[in-house]
Enzyme design. Sequence first.
Site, PDB file in Angstrom:
ATOM      1  N   ASN A 126      82.829  23.042 -75.654  1.00 57.71           N
ATOM      2  CA  ASN A 126      82.732  22.262 -74.417  1.00 57.71           C
ATOM      3  C   ASN A 126      81.460  21.413 -74.439  1.00 57.71           C
ATOM      4  O   ASN A 126      80.722  21.419 -75.423  1.00 57.71           O
ATOM      5  CB  ASN A 126      82.792  23.182 -73.191  1.00 57.71           C
ATOM      6  CG  ASN A 126      81.666  24.199 -73.203  1.00 57.71           C
ATOM      7  OD1 ASN A 126      80.494  23.853 -73.224  1.00 57.71           O
ATOM      8  ND2 ASN A 126      82.039  25.486 -73.235  1.00 57.71           N
ATOM      9  N   PRO A 133      86.578  37.453 -74.462  1.00 60.40           N
ATOM     10  CA  PRO A 133      85.968  38.361 -73.489  1.00 60.40           C
ATOM     11  C   PRO A 133      84.990  37.601 -72.601  1.00 60.40           C
ATOM     12  O   PRO A 133      84.420  36.594 -73.025  1.00 60.40           O
ATOM     13  CB  PRO A 133      85.208  39.356 -74.383  1.00 60.40           C
ATOM     14  CG  PRO A 133      85.003  38.650 -75.676  1.00 60.40           C
ATOM     15  CD  PRO A 133      86.153  37.707 -75.831  1.00 60.40           C
ATOM     16  N   LYS A 184      81.736  34.728 -58.035  1.00 59.67           N
ATOM     17  CA  LYS A 184      81.294  35.133 -59.383  1.00 59.67           C
ATOM     18  C   LYS A 184      80.218  36.208 -59.299  1.00 59.67           C
ATOM     19  O   LYS A 184      80.193  37.137 -60.119  1.00 59.67           O
ATOM     20  CB  LYS A 184      80.808  33.908 -60.169  1.00 59.67           C
ATOM     21  CG  LYS A 184      82.005  33.095 -60.669  1.00 59.67           C
ATOM     22  CD  LYS A 184      81.657  31.850 -61.444  1.00 59.67           C
ATOM     23  CE  LYS A 184      82.962  31.144 -61.835  1.00 59.67           C
ATOM     24  NZ  LYS A 184      82.791  29.796 -62.342  1.00 59.67           N
TER      25      LYS A 184
HETATM   26  N1  CTP Z   1      80.367  33.632 -68.918  1.00 57.31           N
HETATM   27  C1  CTP Z   1      80.422  34.735 -69.736  1.00 57.31           C
HETATM   28  N2  CTP Z   1      81.443  34.860 -70.639  1.00 57.31           N
HETATM   29  C2  CTP Z   1      82.408  33.942 -70.695  1.00 57.31           C
HETATM   30  C3  CTP Z   1      82.393  32.820 -69.831  1.00 57.31           C
HETATM   31  C4  CTP Z   1      81.347  32.699 -68.951  1.00 57.31           C
HETATM   32  O1  CTP Z   1      79.515  35.584 -69.677  1.00 57.31           O
HETATM   33  N3  CTP Z   1      83.402  34.094 -71.571  1.00 57.31           N
HETATM   34  C5  CTP Z   1      79.219  33.517 -67.979  1.00 57.31           C
HETATM   35  C6  CTP Z   1      78.528  32.164 -68.029  1.00 57.31           C
HETATM   36  O2  CTP Z   1      77.459  32.182 -68.949  1.00 57.31           O
HETATM   37  C7  CTP Z   1      78.030  32.025 -66.605  1.00 57.31           C
HETATM   38  C8  CTP Z   1      79.068  32.771 -65.776  1.00 57.31           C
HETATM   39  O3  CTP Z   1      79.745  33.640 -66.680  1.00 57.31           O
HETATM   40  O4  CTP Z   1      76.781  32.655 -66.401  1.00 57.31           O
HETATM   41  C9  CTP Z   1      80.083  31.867 -65.128  1.00 57.31           C
HETATM   42  O5  CTP Z   1      80.653  30.997 -66.075  1.00 57.31           O
HETATM   43  P1  CTP Z   1      81.644  29.825 -65.643  1.00 57.31           P
HETATM   44  O6  CTP Z   1      81.988  29.022 -66.828  1.00 57.31           O
HETATM   45  O7  CTP Z   1      81.108  29.131 -64.437  1.00 57.31           O
HETATM   46  O8  CTP Z   1      82.914  30.594 -65.112  1.00 57.31           O
HETATM   47  P2  CTP Z   1      83.957  31.523 -65.756  1.00 57.31           P
HETATM   48  O9  CTP Z   1      83.564  32.936 -65.492  1.00 57.31           O
HETATM   49  O10 CTP Z   1      84.194  31.155 -67.182  1.00 57.31           O
HETATM   50  O11 CTP Z   1      85.254  31.205 -64.868  1.00 57.31           O
HETATM   51  P3  CTP Z   1      85.962  29.786 -64.603  1.00 57.31           P
HETATM   52  O12 CTP Z   1      85.932  29.070 -65.938  1.00 57.31           O
HETATM   53  O13 CTP Z   1      87.323  30.168 -64.200  1.00 57.31           O
HETATM   54  O14 CTP Z   1      85.216  29.083 -63.532  1.00 57.31           O
END
Ligand code: CTP
Length: 417
Positions: free
Chosen positions: A227, A322, A353
């Site tokens: 990304n 994960p 979150k």
């Molecule tokens: N994160 C994580 N592991 C992942 C994805 C995200 O630990 N596989 C952590 C990111 O580093 C961040 C938080 O979770 O601190 C939120 O990440 P974000 O990308 O905003 O959201 P997601 O949990 O991935 O959910 P969504 O994409 O549906 O918004």
Amino acid sequence: MSAPGSKPVKSAENWAAPLETLAGRRLALVVSGGVAAYKAAELARLLVRSGAQVRAVLTANAARFVTPLTFESLTGQPACLDMWVRPQYDIEHIALADWAEALIAAPATANFLAKMAHGLADDFASTFLLAFGGPVLAAPAMNSRMLAAQATKANLESLAGRGVELIASRTGLLACGTVGDGRLADPETIALAAARALGPGDFSGRRLVVSAGSTREPWDDIRFMANRSSGRMGLDLALAAWLRGAEVQVAAGPAVAAPPPLPGLTFQTAESTRDMLELISALDYDTLIMAAAPADFRPAERVVGKIKKGASMPRLALAANPDILNSLPRAGGRLYVGFAAEEADLVERARGKLRDKDLDLVAANRVGGPDGAFASAENRLWLVYRDGRTEEIGPRPKFAAAWSLLTAVKSLAPKGA
Ligand code: CTP
């Protein structure tokens, strides 16, 4: 775990904001006589560019390698050389010791380190050093055999025991033509160490892990999913915490630019989200800040070799990765800080979150659109605390936003501590 073949570009621009914490600070740069003396000129330039006031002090031998005029031109300040020539400027060693907030000896030759260790005071530089009561940093540079000599080692140990911050030399090609340890540390490393020595120290004793950037999920040997996260915010958080005295371990995606080598800051890369989970699981910390944007999905099948254009379109099936924050077992006394990358309803989704991932603090930022946080120089954060409080930061340059976020982290007491 480092990504093979990924060599992030190192850019001095990346460290400009952390170095600006030196703005207005008064530094004495003591240059002793080795070939690396010319690099002290580069250091003086970097310090001045960061907004510091710099006065150079040269030993007689340093002045054989590089002239006081070089330093005077670069710093706009008189350079001190001789005890016995009355300068046209009103500077003598005691006045300089009162003026300076920190002293950087770079390069520090074997002879100068010996004088420092034994308190010899037979020229301007060593007399000034003895009269100076503030933080002292020394960056050794010499031939590797001189560095390895018992006497030099004993002097370095004695200086470290007395609180002198030693900035380790690097291994590489030395002026004498041999390859070994003894090259002067990079100017960025020395300047950042000075900024840390003069920093607030309000994170000293804390051990942070900061994740940064996008992970990569390979499809075949050539292609991957990733990304737009550059890792800038994570790196700025890491550097800001380090400048405030923390020990910091960075777990970065493979395209994140490595910071200069800094004592107390480690930088490791992880290719995929599963690699990053494995890396972070093995680290010890009291605070985890997950600023990375780990990929949530990966190609279900990893193809060996290169997928060729053929008659039929290749199919890409995805598998779920994960969630790193959700996979790490919670340990009492630790703080867990997450980000939320959102397009809309930032505070509400950050609350979700925080609850779902059992976090102490979430920093939501906007992604997508022209003012999105990814790969941008500025950031605006909406903070949501565990107790329901909210706070807004910015928009401001990412380093300044990182500094404010750390101030918020500092206000938190770990759960169960
Ligand atoms: N994160 C994580 N592991 C992942 C994805 C995200 O630990 N596989 C952590 C990111 O580093 C961040 C938080 O979770 O601190 C939120 O990440 P974000 O990308 O905003 O959201 P997601 O949990 O991935 O959910 P969504 O994409 O549906 O918004």
